[in-house]
Design a protein around this motif. Sequence first.
Motif, PDB file in Angstrom:
ATOM      1  N   ILE A 195       0.864  -1.176   0.000  1.00 31.04           N
ATOM      2  CA  ILE A 195       0.000   0.000   0.000  1.00 31.04           C
ATOM      3  C   ILE A 195       0.901   1.227   0.000  1.00 31.04           C
ATOM      4  CG2 ILE A 195      -1.699   1.347   1.288  1.00 31.04           C
ATOM      5  CD1 ILE A 195      -2.893  -1.192   2.335  1.00 31.04           C
ATOM      6  N   LEU A 196       0.707   2.118  -0.957  1.00 31.07           N
ATOM      7  CA  LEU A 196       1.506   3.330  -1.076  1.00 31.07           C
ATOM      8  C   LEU A 196       0.696   4.530  -0.591  1.00 31.07           C
ATOM      9  CD1 LEU A 196       3.006   1.306  -2.868  1.00 31.07           C
ATOM     10  CD2 LEU A 196       3.377   3.128  -4.530  1.00 31.07           C
ATOM     11  N   ILE A 197       1.377   5.478   0.080  1.00 32.62           N
ATOM     12  CA  ILE A 197       0.720   6.688   0.577  1.00 32.62           C
ATOM     13  C   ILE A 197       1.441   7.911   0.047  1.00 32.62           C
ATOM     14  CG2 ILE A 197       0.079   8.043   2.601  1.00 32.62           C
ATOM     15  CD1 ILE A 197      -0.119   5.479   4.200  1.00 32.62           C
ATOM     16  N   LEU A 198       0.673   8.833  -0.539  1.00 33.33           N
ATOM     17  CA  LEU A 198       1.202  10.095  -1.046  1.00 33.33           C
ATOM     18  C   LEU A 198       0.575  11.250  -0.258  1.00 33.33           C
ATOM     19  CD1 LEU A 198       1.454   7.970  -3.444  1.00 33.33           C
ATOM     20  CD2 LEU A 198       1.508   9.975  -4.945  1.00 33.33           C
ATOM     21  N   HIS A 199       1.416  12.072   0.310  1.00 31.53           N
ATOM     22  CA  HIS A 199       0.972  13.179   1.155  1.00 31.53           C
ATOM     23  C   HIS A 199       0.512  14.382   0.327  1.00 31.53           C
ATOM     24  CE1 HIS A 199       4.596  15.481   0.201  1.00 31.53           C
ATOM     25  NE2 HIS A 199       5.268  14.343   0.337  1.00 31.53           N
ATOM     26  N   GLY A 200       0.030  15.410   1.020  1.00 31.65           N
ATOM     27  CA  GLY A 200      -0.387  16.656   0.382  1.00 31.65           C
ATOM     28  C   GLY A 200       0.720  17.692   0.350  1.00 31.65           C
ATOM     29  N   VAL A 201       0.416  18.863  -0.195  1.00 35.73           N
ATOM     30  CA  VAL A 201       1.394  19.938  -0.312  1.00 35.73           C
ATOM     31  C   VAL A 201       1.854  20.384   1.078  1.00 35.73           C
ATOM     32  CG1 VAL A 201      -0.323  21.818  -0.377  1.00 35.73           C
ATOM     33  CG2 VAL A 201       1.912  22.125  -1.456  1.00 35.73           C
ATOM     34  N   PHE A 202       3.134  20.668   1.197  1.00 35.44           N
ATOM     35  CA  PHE A 202       3.817  21.054   2.439  1.00 35.44           C
ATOM     36  C   PHE A 202       3.941  19.887   3.428  1.00 35.44           C
ATOM     37  CE2 PHE A 202       1.388  25.026   1.287  1.00 35.44           C
ATOM     38  CZ  PHE A 202       2.455  25.681   0.703  1.00 35.44           C
ATOM     39  N   GLY A 203       3.514  18.688   3.032  1.00 34.85           N
ATOM     40  CA  GLY A 203       3.576  17.533   3.925  1.00 34.85           C
ATOM     41  C   GLY A 203       4.782  16.667   3.629  1.00 34.85           C
ATOM     42  N   SER A 204       4.807  15.489   4.255  1.00 38.83           N
ATOM     43  CA  SER A 204       5.877  14.517   4.020  1.00 38.83           C
ATOM     44  C   SER A 204       5.440  13.157   4.541  1.00 38.83           C
ATOM     45  CB  SER A 204       7.176  14.943   4.716  1.00 38.83           C
ATOM     46  OG  SER A 204       7.069  14.773   6.115  1.00 38.83           O
ATOM     47  N   SER A 205       6.251  12.153   4.293  1.00 38.21           N
ATOM     48  CA  SER A 205       5.955  10.810   4.791  1.00 38.21           C
ATOM     49  C   SER A 205       5.907  10.779   6.314  1.00 38.21           C
ATOM     50  CB  SER A 205       7.022   9.826   4.284  1.00 38.21           C
ATOM     51  OG  SER A 205       8.323  10.235   4.687  1.00 38.21           O
ATOM     52  N   ASP A 206       6.638  11.670   6.951  1.00 34.63           N
ATOM     53  CA  ASP A 206       6.689  11.727   8.408  1.00 34.63           C
ATOM     54  C   ASP A 206       5.306  11.966   9.016  1.00 34.63           C
ATOM     55  OD1 ASP A 206       8.253  11.820  10.913  1.00 34.63           O
ATOM     56  OD2 ASP A 206       7.595  13.909  10.972  1.00 34.63           O
ATOM     57  N   ASN A 207       4.453  12.692   8.297  1.00 30.94           N
ATOM     58  CA  ASN A 207       3.105  12.974   8.794  1.00 30.94           C
ATOM     59  C   ASN A 207       2.230  11.719   8.851  1.00 30.94           C
ATOM     60  OD1 ASN A 207       3.281  15.801   6.610  1.00 30.94           O
ATOM     61  ND2 ASN A 207       3.802  15.794   8.787  1.00 30.94           N
ATOM     62  N   TRP A 208       2.642  10.678   8.165  1.00 32.22           N
ATOM     63  CA  TRP A 208       1.819   9.481   8.018  1.00 32.22           C
ATOM     64  C   TRP A 208       2.331   8.298   8.824  1.00 32.22           C
ATOM     65  CZ3 TRP A 208      -2.715   9.074   5.190  1.00 32.22           C
ATOM     66  CH2 TRP A 208      -3.075  10.232   4.467  1.00 32.22           C
ATOM     67  N   PHE A 209       3.244   8.542   9.755  1.00 38.59           N
ATOM     68  CA  PHE A 209       3.845   7.442  10.499  1.00 38.59           C
ATOM     69  C   PHE A 209       2.800   6.634  11.269  1.00 38.59           C
ATOM     70  CE2 PHE A 209       5.698   5.737  14.427  1.00 38.59           C
ATOM     71  CZ  PHE A 209       6.652   4.885  13.892  1.00 38.59           C
ATOM     72  N   SER A 210       1.942   7.310  12.013  1.00 41.07           N
ATOM     73  CA  SER A 210       0.946   6.606  12.836  1.00 41.07           C
ATOM     74  C   SER A 210      -0.056   5.854  11.977  1.00 41.07           C
ATOM     75  CB  SER A 210       0.218   7.601  13.742  1.00 41.07           C
ATOM     76  OG  SER A 210       1.111   8.183  14.667  1.00 41.07           O
TER      77      SER A 210
END
Length: 253
Positions: free
Chosen positions: A14-29
Amino acid sequence: MKLFFRKTGEGQPILILHGVFGSSDNWFSISKMIAENGYAVYALDARNHGQSPRSEEFSYELMADDLNEFIEDNHLEKPVIIGHSMGGKTVTHFAMKYPNKFSKLVIVDIAPKFYPSHHGHIIQGLNSIDLANLKNRNEAETQLAKFVSNVGERQFLLKNIYRTEDGKFDWRINLPVLSREIYQIGGDFTDVHEVLQPVLFLRGGESGYIYDEDIPAIKKIFPNATIETIEGAGHWVQAEKPTEFVQSILNFV
């Protein structure tokens, strides 16, 4: 472009793509919650964001190509792809250009339509922070508060500031390029192709990004789309209602 990513868990990709100004770090939890159910979750940093390379070139077509390159480099077979906001538009471009490279999509709180630029105050605020003379993060927050009133939004944006090895501050985002190209974030789709795979559109009940009148435009591209509303959530559905968000994805996958 070789994108930076964080992998959590093992199993179906499963791949996750963040929004503008975001990063993969925001999706850790969120990644951890999904991975605990038997999935390999890859959270990616888009170009000019996080720890991915910087480039003077920035467009959805390029970001779709970056995603395809990532899938090929990592030999991923038919992954499920999740995209929030800018990431959702990237996924839409990708799906139309590479229709056989994925099994299902989850597009979070963004529709395939034009959105007028509404990030001007953020760009002004970020550019007003003098990193060269910044002493601490509190100074940065005080300055950004002149432009961004919401505390949670400021904290999210300030995650893009980090200390370099020599103790100075720098941006994780390519601020000059994003400042120049911010109008593209809300861009429309000019060359539309039908995508037949199952797609889940998740929208926040308190968000203003996907309205009922947008559903025909969604169905034009994704005739097998399902639109689900998570009540009590705004645009940041995954952050405001994480349990409901993850459960919706698991049910769909």
